[in-house]
Write a protein that holds these residues in place. Sequence first.
Motif, PDB file in Angstrom:
ATOM      1  N   GLY A 208       0.769  -1.238   0.000  1.00 30.74           N
ATOM      2  CA  GLY A 208       0.000   0.000   0.000  1.00 30.74           C
ATOM      3  C   GLY A 208       0.798   1.284   0.000  1.00 30.74           C
ATOM      4  N   PHE A 209       2.128   1.199  -0.117  1.00 27.88           N
ATOM      5  CA  PHE A 209       2.932   2.416  -0.220  1.00 27.88           C
ATOM      6  C   PHE A 209       2.748   3.001  -1.620  1.00 27.88           C
ATOM      7  CE2 PHE A 209       4.953  -0.029   3.137  1.00 27.88           C
ATOM      8  CZ  PHE A 209       5.124   0.934   4.120  1.00 27.88           C
ATOM      9  N   HIS A 210       2.596   4.319  -1.678  1.00 28.23           N
ATOM     10  CA  HIS A 210       2.242   4.917  -2.974  1.00 28.23           C
ATOM     11  C   HIS A 210       3.453   5.159  -3.861  1.00 28.23           C
ATOM     12  CE1 HIS A 210       0.073   7.167  -5.984  1.00 28.23           C
ATOM     13  NE2 HIS A 210       0.906   8.187  -5.845  1.00 28.23           N
ATOM     14  N   GLN A 211       4.453   5.828  -3.322  1.00 27.05           N
ATOM     15  CA  GLN A 211       5.631   6.184  -4.120  1.00 27.05           C
ATOM     16  C   GLN A 211       6.862   5.585  -3.480  1.00 27.05           C
ATOM     17  OE1 GLN A 211       5.786   8.454  -7.209  1.00 27.05           O
ATOM     18  NE2 GLN A 211       7.400   6.924  -7.101  1.00 27.05           N
ATOM     19  N   VAL A 212       7.548   4.694  -4.181  1.00 24.36           N
ATOM     20  CA  VAL A 212       8.646   3.952  -3.567  1.00 24.36           C
ATOM     21  C   VAL A 212       9.865   3.898  -4.484  1.00 24.36           C
ATOM     22  CG1 VAL A 212       6.984   2.486  -2.360  1.00 24.36           C
ATOM     23  CG2 VAL A 212       7.990   1.674  -4.490  1.00 24.36           C
ATOM     24  N   ARG A 213      11.014   3.717  -3.863  1.00 24.72           N
ATOM     25  CA  ARG A 213      12.233   3.329  -4.548  1.00 24.72           C
ATOM     26  C   ARG A 213      12.986   2.384  -3.611  1.00 24.72           C
ATOM     27  NH1 ARG A 213      10.128   5.316  -8.286  1.00 24.72           N
ATOM     28  NH2 ARG A 213      10.896   6.889  -9.748  1.00 24.72           N
ATOM     29  N   VAL A 214      13.587   1.357  -4.175  1.00 27.80           N
ATOM     30  CA  VAL A 214      14.507   0.514  -3.422  1.00 27.80           C
ATOM     31  C   VAL A 214      15.856   0.640  -4.110  1.00 27.80           C
ATOM     32  CG1 VAL A 214      15.114  -1.808  -2.660  1.00 27.80           C
ATOM     33  CG2 VAL A 214      12.719  -1.075  -2.642  1.00 27.80           C
ATOM     34  N   ARG A 215      16.747   1.428  -3.511  1.00 25.53           N
ATOM     35  CA  ARG A 215      18.090   1.622  -4.055  1.00 25.53           C
ATOM     36  C   ARG A 215      18.967   0.467  -3.581  1.00 25.53           C
ATOM     37  NH1 ARG A 215      16.701   5.812  -7.544  1.00 25.53           N
ATOM     38  NH2 ARG A 215      15.684   7.484  -6.389  1.00 25.53           N
ATOM     39  N   ILE A 216      19.848   0.004  -4.442  1.00 21.23           N
ATOM     40  CA  ILE A 216      20.669  -1.147  -4.092  1.00 21.23           C
ATOM     41  C   ILE A 216      22.142  -0.743  -4.004  1.00 21.23           C
ATOM     42  CG2 ILE A 216      20.783  -1.892  -6.533  1.00 21.23           C
ATOM     43  CD1 ILE A 216      20.815  -4.813  -5.467  1.00 21.23           C
ATOM     44  N   HIS A 217      22.760  -1.086  -2.896  1.00 18.51           N
ATOM     45  CA  HIS A 217      24.175  -0.813  -2.649  1.00 18.51           C
ATOM     46  C   HIS A 217      24.820  -2.148  -2.278  1.00 18.51           C
ATOM     47  CE1 HIS A 217      23.490   3.653  -2.196  1.00 18.51           C
ATOM     48  NE2 HIS A 217      22.287   3.203  -1.912  1.00 18.51           N
ATOM     49  N   GLY A 218      25.418  -2.815  -3.238  1.00 16.31           N
ATOM     50  CA  GLY A 218      25.926  -4.161  -2.976  1.00 16.31           C
ATOM     51  C   GLY A 218      24.757  -5.087  -2.711  1.00 16.31           C
ATOM     52  N   LEU A 219      24.676  -5.605  -1.486  1.00 14.24           N
ATOM     53  CA  LEU A 219      23.534  -6.428  -1.088  1.00 14.24           C
ATOM     54  C   LEU A 219      22.699  -5.718  -0.019  1.00 14.24           C
ATOM     55  CD1 LEU A 219      25.125 -10.003  -0.990  1.00 14.24           C
ATOM     56  CD2 LEU A 219      23.694  -8.994  -2.774  1.00 14.24           C
ATOM     57  N   MET A 220      22.854  -4.405   0.063  1.00  9.31           N
ATOM     58  CA  MET A 220      22.057  -3.609   0.993  1.00  9.31           C
ATOM     59  C   MET A 220      20.947  -2.890   0.245  1.00  9.31           C
ATOM     60  SD  MET A 220      23.162  -0.434   3.483  1.00  9.31           S
ATOM     61  CE  MET A 220      23.021   0.807   2.182  1.00  9.31           C
ATOM     62  N   ALA A 221      19.734  -2.949   0.793  1.00  8.29           N
ATOM     63  CA  ALA A 221      18.595  -2.228   0.221  1.00  8.29           C
ATOM     64  C   ALA A 221      18.377  -0.938   1.002  1.00  8.29           C
ATOM     65  CB  ALA A 221      17.347  -3.095   0.287  1.00  8.29           C
ATOM     66  N   ILE A 223      15.564   1.821   1.344  1.00 10.08           N
ATOM     67  CA  ILE A 223      14.164   2.070   0.990  1.00 10.08           C
ATOM     68  C   ILE A 223      13.846   3.550   1.065  1.00 10.08           C
ATOM     69  CG2 ILE A 223      11.758   1.620   1.611  1.00 10.08           C
ATOM     70  CD1 ILE A 223      12.708  -1.017   2.886  1.00 10.08           C
ATOM     71  N   GLU A 224      13.240   4.077   0.012  1.00 10.69           N
ATOM     72  CA  GLU A 224      12.725   5.443   0.008  1.00 10.69           C
ATOM     73  C   GLU A 224      11.208   5.387  -0.123  1.00 10.69           C
ATOM     74  OE1 GLU A 224      14.443   7.805  -3.078  1.00 10.69           O
ATOM     75  OE2 GLU A 224      16.507   7.258  -2.589  1.00 10.69           O
ATOM     76  N   VAL A 225      10.503   5.984   0.828  1.00  9.81           N
ATOM     77  CA  VAL A 225       9.060   6.182   0.722  1.00  9.81           C
ATOM     78  C   VAL A 225       8.762   7.629   1.080  1.00  9.81           C
ATOM     79  CG1 VAL A 225       8.506   3.768   1.289  1.00  9.81           C
ATOM     80  CG2 VAL A 225       8.619   5.473   3.127  1.00  9.81           C
ATOM     81  N   LEU A 226       7.535   8.067   0.874  1.00 15.63           N
ATOM     82  CA  LEU A 226       7.162   9.433   1.222  1.00 15.63           C
ATOM     83  C   LEU A 226       7.220   9.613   2.736  1.00 15.63           C
ATOM     84  CD1 LEU A 226       4.064   9.723  -1.142  1.00 15.63           C
ATOM     85  CD2 LEU A 226       6.319  10.770  -1.496  1.00 15.63           C
ATOM     86  N   PRO A 227       7.673  10.782   3.213  1.00 14.92           N
ATOM     87  CA  PRO A 227       7.787  11.001   4.661  1.00 14.92           C
ATOM     88  C   PRO A 227       6.501  10.717   5.429  1.00 14.92           C
ATOM     89  CG  PRO A 227       8.932  12.732   3.479  1.00 14.92           C
ATOM     90  CD  PRO A 227       8.219  11.912   2.442  1.00 14.92           C
ATOM     91  N   GLU A 228       5.349  10.997   4.817  1.00 15.79           N
ATOM     92  CA  GLU A 228       4.085  10.738   5.507  1.00 15.79           C
ATOM     93  C   GLU A 228       3.800   9.251   5.674  1.00 15.79           C
ATOM     94  OE1 GLU A 228       2.911  12.322   1.304  1.00 15.79           O
ATOM     95  OE2 GLU A 228       4.514  12.620   2.786  1.00 15.79           O
ATOM     96  N   PHE A 230       6.378   7.149   6.627  1.00 17.42           N
ATOM     97  CA  PHE A 230       7.445   6.624   7.502  1.00 17.42           C
ATOM     98  C   PHE A 230       6.878   5.773   8.638  1.00 17.42           C
ATOM     99  CE2 PHE A 230      11.082   9.957   6.824  1.00 17.42           C
ATOM    100  CZ  PHE A 230      11.206   9.518   5.516  1.00 17.42           C
ATOM    101  N   GLU A 231       5.846   6.291   9.297  1.00 19.94           N
ATOM    102  CA  GLU A 231       5.281   5.592  10.454  1.00 19.94           C
ATOM    103  C   GLU A 231       4.800   4.201  10.068  1.00 19.94           C
ATOM    104  OE1 GLU A 231       1.901   6.262  13.962  1.00 19.94           O
ATOM    105  OE2 GLU A 231       2.375   7.876  12.559  1.00 19.94           O
ATOM    106  N   LYS A 232       4.174   4.105   8.907  1.00 19.93           N
ATOM    107  CA  LYS A 232       3.703   2.804   8.446  1.00 19.93           C
ATOM    108  C   LYS A 232       4.879   1.864   8.170  1.00 19.93           C
ATOM    109  CE  LYS A 232       1.135   0.597   4.677  1.00 19.93           C
ATOM    110  NZ  LYS A 232       0.303   0.819   3.467  1.00 19.93           N
ATOM    111  N   LEU A 233       5.946   2.412   7.574  1.00 17.65           N
ATOM    112  CA  LEU A 233       7.098   1.595   7.206  1.00 17.65           C
ATOM    113  C   LEU A 233       7.752   0.954   8.424  1.00 17.65           C
ATOM    114  CD1 LEU A 233       8.965   0.740   4.794  1.00 17.65           C
ATOM    115  CD2 LEU A 233      10.391   2.701   5.382  1.00 17.65           C
ATOM    116  N   THR A 259      15.627  10.713   4.567  1.00 20.29           N
ATOM    117  CA  THR A 259      15.219  11.864   3.752  1.00 20.29           C
ATOM    118  C   THR A 259      13.909  11.573   3.046  1.00 20.29           C
ATOM    119  OG1 THR A 259      17.539  12.432   3.399  1.00 20.29           O
ATOM    120  CG2 THR A 259      15.934  13.449   1.925  1.00 20.29           C
ATOM    121  N   GLY A 260      13.684  10.310   2.723  1.00 17.78           N
ATOM    122  CA  GLY A 260      12.446   9.929   2.043  1.00 17.78           C
ATOM    123  C   GLY A 260      12.596   9.911   0.540  1.00 17.78           C
ATOM    124  N   TYR A 261      11.499   9.598  -0.134  1.00 15.33           N
ATOM    125  CA  TYR A 261      11.522   9.478  -1.593  1.00 15.33           C
ATOM    126  C   TYR A 261      11.864  10.797  -2.266  1.00 15.33           C
ATOM    127  CZ  TYR A 261       9.842   9.566  -6.343  1.00 15.33           C
ATOM    128  OH  TYR A 261       9.765   9.760  -7.697  1.00 15.33           O
TER     129      TYR A 261
END
Length: 272
Positions: A208-221, A223-228, A230-233, A259-261
């Motif tokens: 149910g997250f509206h705007q997302v990005r999963v940036r990948i750094h090696g094997l680390m994810a 997660i960027e979601v909208l600041p509003e 955050f609590e759900k995440l 920082t968020g999405y």
Amino acid sequence: MDIKQGLEKYEELKETLKGYGSVAVAFSGGVDSAFLLYAAKEALGEKAIAVTAKSCSFPERELDEARNFCKSHGIRQVIFESEELDIEGFAENPKNRCYICKHELFEKMIKIAKKEGIDVIVEGSNLDDNGDYRPGLLAIKELGIESPLRKVGFTKEDIRAVSKHLGLPTWNKQSFACLASRFVYGETISKEKLGMVEKAEQLLLDLGFHQVRVRIHGLMARIEVLPEEFEKLVSRDIRDKITSSFKSYGFTYVTMDLTGYRTGSMNEVLSK
């Protein structure tokens, strides 16, 4: 935005498209290209077609939505294979990766347009795209691809507002960019890691997250979601679901970006 001004721009857009004679729209199914394709269909009828590239950096979800949009509006769509990982230099993920990809992609579209008897290829970048690092725009300029939304002066806000007025289902669709943009520059892009990112982002959308990005750094994810959101995440059940699922996809660590999405967060290192 004043919807009256937006509709005036829309009429100007259709006149611009009519002036091309016939067009092939580089169509990803996103907010901008869907708006442009709809305008092209209204302006040119059957003289407007959609051209969509299928690759491992383009999620099945997006491809299905692109197909459905064309079917629902009676637009002929040409889908072609364009495997970026086969392009020399792409997998190494240099800073001009987008240029390398776009150049190859639009060269293939040019061949398709010639075969279909189409006069002009158009793509959906808008005025807001001028403010970020976009090497792909150079390839577009070099190959003579037209950008009518920028030419007429459409911003993303304009496009969403007029799309809503026209009843397009894409008006509030989340922004999307190819999955290769999730990799830090210099990190090798592989089909396996693209698949990890696709599954990870799909899970977040399914939750149910509206705007997302999963940036990948090696094997680390990261997660960027909208600041509003955050609590759900960070709520216990959601957090546990994300962590266990991401690790099953192949990630070792799962992190949240405070920082968020935002678009182009991988470009933030370029100015340092």
